[in-house]
Design an enzyme around this catalytic site. Sequence first.
Site, PDB file in Angstrom:
ATOM      1  N   ASP A 135       0.817  -1.217   0.000  1.00 31.31           N
ATOM      2  CA  ASP A 135       0.000   0.000   0.000  1.00 31.31           C
ATOM      3  C   ASP A 135       0.851   1.268   0.000  1.00 31.31           C
ATOM      4  O   ASP A 135       0.667   2.158  -0.821  1.00 31.31           O
ATOM      5  CB  ASP A 135      -0.928  -0.013   1.217  1.00 31.31           C
ATOM      6  CG  ASP A 135      -1.714   1.264   1.387  1.00 31.31           C
ATOM      7  OD1 ASP A 135      -2.868   1.319   0.948  1.00 31.31           O
ATOM      8  OD2 ASP A 135      -1.155   2.244   1.966  1.00 31.31           O
ATOM      9  N   THR A 163      -5.277   2.386  -0.067  1.00 26.33           N
ATOM     10  CA  THR A 163      -5.161   1.758  -1.385  1.00 26.33           C
ATOM     11  C   THR A 163      -5.478   0.274  -1.306  1.00 26.33           C
ATOM     12  O   THR A 163      -6.179  -0.271  -2.171  1.00 26.33           O
ATOM     13  CB  THR A 163      -3.759   1.980  -1.966  1.00 26.33           C
ATOM     14  OG1 THR A 163      -3.441   3.374  -1.932  1.00 26.33           O
ATOM     15  CG2 THR A 163      -3.683   1.495  -3.400  1.00 26.33           C
ATOM     16  N   ASP A 164      -4.993  -0.394  -0.276  1.00 24.76           N
ATOM     17  CA  ASP A 164      -5.351  -1.793  -0.053  1.00 24.76           C
ATOM     18  C   ASP A 164      -6.864  -1.937   0.092  1.00 24.76           C
ATOM     19  O   ASP A 164      -7.491  -2.825  -0.508  1.00 24.76           O
ATOM     20  CB  ASP A 164      -4.688  -2.322   1.220  1.00 24.76           C
ATOM     21  CG  ASP A 164      -3.230  -2.702   1.024  1.00 24.76           C
ATOM     22  OD1 ASP A 164      -2.770  -2.759  -0.129  1.00 24.76           O
ATOM     23  OD2 ASP A 164      -2.556  -2.941   2.036  1.00 24.76           O
ATOM     24  N   ILE A 165      -7.440  -1.092   0.924  1.00 25.11           N
ATOM     25  CA  ILE A 165      -8.873  -1.192   1.204  1.00 25.11           C
ATOM     26  C   ILE A 165      -9.694  -0.959  -0.059  1.00 25.11           C
ATOM     27  O   ILE A 165     -10.633  -1.717  -0.362  1.00 25.11           O
ATOM     28  CB  ILE A 165      -9.271  -0.188   2.303  1.00 25.11           C
ATOM     29  CG1 ILE A 165      -8.639  -0.601   3.640  1.00 25.11           C
ATOM     30  CG2 ILE A 165     -10.790  -0.101   2.438  1.00 25.11           C
ATOM     31  CD1 ILE A 165      -8.757   0.450   4.724  1.00 25.11           C
ATOM     32  N   GLY A 168      -9.578  -3.849  -2.441  1.00 25.88           N
ATOM     33  CA  GLY A 168     -10.492  -4.889  -1.985  1.00 25.88           C
ATOM     34  C   GLY A 168     -11.932  -4.572  -2.330  1.00 25.88           C
ATOM     35  O   GLY A 168     -12.699  -5.452  -2.736  1.00 25.88           O
TER      36      GLY A 168
END
Length: 399
Positions: A135, A163-165, A168
């Site tokens: 991220d 960014t990860d979230i 997802g």
Amino acid sequence: MLLGDLGAEIIKVEHPQRGDDTRTWGPPFKPHQRSPSNQNPSQKPPEFPGESAYYLSVNRNKKSIAIDMKQESGKQIIRELAMESDVLVENFVPGKLAGMGLGFDELSKKNPGLIYASISGYGATGPYSKRPGYDVIIEAEAGLMHITGEENGSPVKVGVAVTDIMTGLYTHGAIMAALLARQNSGRGQHIDASLIQTQTSMLANIASNYLIGNQEAKRWGTRHPSIAPYQVFSTKDGAVCIGAGNNIQFKKLCNALNMPQMANDLRFLTNSDRVTNRKVLVSVIEDALAGKTTQQTLTMLEGSGLPYGPVNNLKQTFDHPQIKARGVVREIEHPLVGSIKLVGPAVVYSEAPVGRDILPPPMLGQHTEEVLRRVLGYADCQIQDVVGSGGAAIYDYRT
């Protein structure tokens, strides 16, 4: 996790000794209240300092199986699970699973309806496709850090792995769309999601400013490049965020500040005027709030119809009456660490009790035996063989 909230059975595949990396991301850790029992010393689970708060936050409604995919027997379990599954989600460097015979092309031959979602740093194609991605790296590389932080300060990351979230969330939507498409076509498909493409899409209007107007972005702190006033203002003992996105809201702000004449000031008549004369406008508002406490400011703004809110810390956030009224925090029982509090699903459905019954985040390999027996139909001798070959591990967490 979101698919689990909606009722899907989620089987999380972890390495028998390392498990999910986030199991070690801490402190803080919730300490174990007891040690797991185990009849077989060779199948003793690895020791962790407890259950990490990070791991607990993103693993509700999942089952964990401990599989070593370097072993042929472990690979075979993945193949068999893919035969029985609607969706497979993986986040290896592109090509890694294909090299193990577990890529989309191989698995979809046996299960044409399989939806195979790949999440990587840079996507399956292009010159950077083989690079690993985190991220914080993508926040830097795809523009987010450049626009985050105070105007004259250094670039900073967002406080959570946004960014990860978001990747997802995009992948969740893509899986739901692929499931709907399969109802008509009967076929699954490969979903190729990446952090860098997600982050670039998240630049939103800032990206458009560059692409359409050739306008390079900069850091604005809490301010907005195209709206004024729209930012955090300091009070005597804290800070309040105020946004006036149109002329009507600006007039409401002027009235709340007991400065109605400011709404007719030629420098502030329109949003464009206010953006042009931002420094003067912000200075006037700062002076008006400098002698007031946060609570006095909130009381002054209450009922104005203006968007505003205090800058809360975490205690204030979870003590917020609206957070409590909406039942955001759920308390559930974990078999090793006891009672834990988690943030529940973000969406309320009128026709479905989503999030009513939440499964606690699993211990490493907690459900290996259950999945082998119930989902794959393994007999005792098959389980003994796969455990003996090192392809799977069975840990006993019973009380």
